[in-house]
Design an enzyme around this catalytic site. Structure first.
Site, PDB file in Angstrom:
ATOM      1  CE  LYS A   1      -0.385  -0.209   5.034  1.00 29.14           C
ATOM      2  NZ  LYS A   1      -1.227   0.104   6.169  1.00 29.14           N
TER       3      LYS A   1
ATOM      4  NE  ARG B   1      -6.597   0.263  10.975  1.00 27.90           N
ATOM      5  CZ  ARG B   1      -5.363   0.180  10.466  1.00 27.90           C
ATOM      6  NH1 ARG B   1      -4.574   1.245  10.436  1.00 27.90           N
ATOM      7  NH2 ARG B   1      -4.925  -0.965   9.975  1.00 27.90           N
TER       8      ARG B   1
ATOM      9  CG  HIS C   1      -3.596  -4.362  11.662  1.00 26.23           C
ATOM     10  ND1 HIS C   1      -2.455  -4.910  11.104  1.00 26.23           N
ATOM     11  CD2 HIS C   1      -3.341  -3.039  11.791  1.00 26.23           C
ATOM     12  CE1 HIS C   1      -1.561  -3.947  10.902  1.00 26.23           C
ATOM     13  NE2 HIS C   1      -2.073  -2.805  11.319  1.00 26.23           N
TER      14      HIS C   1
ATOM     15  NE  ARG D   1      -2.672  -8.006   7.143  1.00 30.08           N
ATOM     16  CZ  ARG D   1      -3.280  -8.363   8.270  1.00 30.08           C
ATOM     17  NH1 ARG D   1      -3.812  -9.564   8.383  1.00 30.08           N
ATOM     18  NH2 ARG D   1      -3.374  -7.519   9.281  1.00 30.08           N
TER      19      ARG D   1
ATOM     20  CE1 TYR E   1      11.664  32.330   2.711  1.00 33.38           C
ATOM     21  CE2 TYR E   1      11.903  29.947   2.684  1.00 33.38           C
ATOM     22  CZ  TYR E   1      11.623  31.132   2.031  1.00 33.38           C
ATOM     23  OH  TYR E   1      11.291  31.120   0.701  1.00 33.38           O
TER      24      TYR E   1
ATOM     25  CB  CYS F   1      13.490  26.298   1.641  1.00 34.10           C
ATOM     26  SG  CYS F   1      14.630  27.393   2.494  1.00 34.10           S
TER      27      CYS F   1
ATOM     28  CG  ASP G   1      11.389  24.452  -4.091  1.00 31.05           C
ATOM     29  OD1 ASP G   1      10.563  23.536  -4.239  1.00 31.05           O
ATOM     30  OD2 ASP G   1      11.085  25.664  -4.135  1.00 31.05           O
TER      31      ASP G   1
HETATM   32  C1  PLP Z   1      -4.075  -4.359   7.473  1.00 32.08           C
HETATM   33  C2  PLP Z   1      -2.594  -4.206   7.574  1.00 32.08           C
HETATM   34  N1  PLP Z   1      -1.825  -5.290   7.586  1.00 32.08           N
HETATM   35  C3  PLP Z   1      -0.480  -5.220   7.680  1.00 32.08           C
HETATM   36  C4  PLP Z   1       0.175  -4.001   7.771  1.00 32.08           C
HETATM   37  C5  PLP Z   1       1.683  -3.965   7.868  1.00 32.08           C
HETATM   38  O1  PLP Z   1       2.136  -3.382   9.049  1.00 32.08           O
HETATM   39  P1  PLP Z   1       3.694  -3.128   9.265  1.00 32.08           P
HETATM   40  O2  PLP Z   1       4.108  -2.132   8.234  1.00 32.08           O
HETATM   41  O3  PLP Z   1       3.789  -2.578  10.645  1.00 32.08           O
HETATM   42  O4  PLP Z   1       4.382  -4.429   9.093  1.00 32.08           O
HETATM   43  C6  PLP Z   1      -0.596  -2.830   7.771  1.00 32.08           C
HETATM   44  C7  PLP Z   1       0.044  -1.520   7.872  1.00 32.08           C
HETATM   45  O5  PLP Z   1      -0.189  -0.761   8.759  1.00 32.08           O
HETATM   46  C8  PLP Z   1      -2.009  -2.940   7.662  1.00 32.08           C
HETATM   47  O6  PLP Z   1      -2.790  -1.842   7.660  1.00 32.08           O
END
Ligand code: PLP
Length: 385
Positions: free
Chosen positions: A41, A139, A168, A228, A272, A319, A321
């Site tokens: 993601k 969540r 999760h 995951r 700045y 800044c 850039d």
């Molecule tokens: C549903 C889900 N699974 C797995 C992960 C992976 O988590 P991490 O990057 O802490 O290994 C995330 C990320 O937050 C997630 O939202």
């Protein structure tokens, strides 16, 4: 390989595909579960989702996870044909889009199941379905106490290929220690799995039960719950998880080059607001990178960068850039001149020195996730190895 932007500015994120492969091997070896689904993601945590997914597939990874339907479609449009779990909520219209792109649905509440009941998919095109349970993070997800009710829906809706259940972890750092949050969550997950005993599964595959994020997987080697991992795939970690983390290698380096020099006089200010006052006549290097590239403005007067294998402090405000660095010590100690185009490393290694994304995260009070995903689309990604 370049991400499409023509590189006229010497600022880029270098992505080591060799380190990515190394991390995947390490993480896969840690898991004893049949289900392994790296998260890609947020543009693969800033590393380039299409390129990263291609490498993962080469490594034999059959499933990847994304947060948005758009991210899943992007991968499909790149030609990816294997498993993509989309952890986004959906209604009927969005469910149709998911199915149309052959993306795996992850349902997490009863309104979504109702939308799926209405969807009535064709028998020739059976959508893949996972269920996400809330076992403590609060969540998204069905409440763990609703497992039986969800099971009934699955039994009554055989047009879906029901494949897995997920939760999760919200405190994977405590995994492996007794009576902690992760243990509680995994116990609840096992109870949920019990409610699905004997459920009809496609092609007699075992039910895929998955929960372990990077911290959970690192702390529970050999565990049979599916994984995951996200941040660990990219060789980073939360600060608390760094000690004793597996031998992961950072995948992204952030690099630029000096484009101009300034000789600032004692008493003058820099950038700045003149928040940095020149204490001695100084040689400053000007770097063509700024907060619009994801180099956080809170790093002003705090971080350092690598030049000739040495640390040079960032002076004055970052800044949009540009960033100014103080080269006075490097030039006087090395008794050498620096020239325009000298390589500068903002994240990564040079000589014996390394700056991890975690270091920048600590300086601004965030996590490496935000540093990596914050490297903006203006920064071209260069793939090596
Ligand atoms: C549903 C889900 N699974 C797995 C992960 C992976 O988590 P991490 O990057 O802490 O290994 C995330 C990320 O937050 C997630 O939202």
């Amino acid at each position: 390989v370049n991400s499409g932007l023509i590189r006229l500015r010497p600022t880029f994120a270098q992505i080591s595909l060799a380190n990515l492969r190394h991390n995947i091997e390490i993480l896969r070896a840690l898991s004893a579960a049949p289900f392994f689904c790296p998260m890609v993601k947020a543009n693969a945590y800033g590393h380039g989702d299409i390129e990263v997914t291609r490498v993962l597939r080469d490594c034999g990874v059959t499933h990847v996870g994304v947060a948005l339907i758009e991210e899943g479609i992007r991968l499909r449009q790149s030609g990816d044909r294997q498993g993509i779990l989309v952890f986004a909520p959906f209604d009927l219209a969005r469910a149709k889009v998911l199915v149309e792109h052959d993306l795996t649905l992850v349902a997490s509440d009863f309104a979504q199941l109702e939308a799926l009941s209405e969807l009535a998919p064709k028998p020739s095109r059976r959508p893949l379905l996972h269920l996400k349970f809330n076992t403590g993070m609060n969540r998204r997800g069905f409440r763990f106490t609703d497992a039986k009710k969800v099971r009934e829906w699955i039994d009554q809706n055989p047009a879906f290929d029901f494949e897995g259940i997920a939760t999760h972890l919200f405190q994977g750092e405590d995994a492996g220690r007794p009576h902690q949050e992760t243990e509680r969550q995994l116990t609840r997950l096992a109870e949920i799995a019990g409610a699905f005993d004997g459920v009809k599964l496609p092609a007699n595959r075992p039910l895929r039960i998955h929960a372990l994020n990077s911290a959970g997987l690192s702390n529970l080697p050999g565990h049979t719950v599916g994984a995951r991992p996200g941040i660990a795939v990219y060789g980073a970690a939360s600060r608390s998880a760094i000690e004793g983390r597996p031998d992961l290698k950072p995948v992204m380096s952030l690099k630029t080059a000096i484009v101009e020099f300034q000789r600032a006089q004692t008493g003058e200010g820099v950038s700045y607001g003149a928040t940095w006052k020149v204490q001695r006549d100084s040689l400053l290097g000007i770097l063509p990178i700024g907060y619009a590239d994801g180099y956080n403005r809170l790093l002003s007067n705090r971080s350092s960068v690598l030049v000739q294998g040495r640390r040079a402090p960032v002076v004055g405000r970052v800044c949009m850039d540009y960033v100014m660095i103080d080269l006075t010590d490097i030039v006087s100690e090395k008794k050498q001149s620096l020239s325009v185009a000298e390589e500068v490393v903002l994240i990564g290694s040079q000589g014996d020195e390394t700056i991890l994304a975690e270091e920048l995260a600590d300086l601004v009070g965030t996590v490496s996730y935000e540093i990596l995903t914050g490297i903006s689309s203006r920064v071209p990604r260069e793939y090596i190895g």
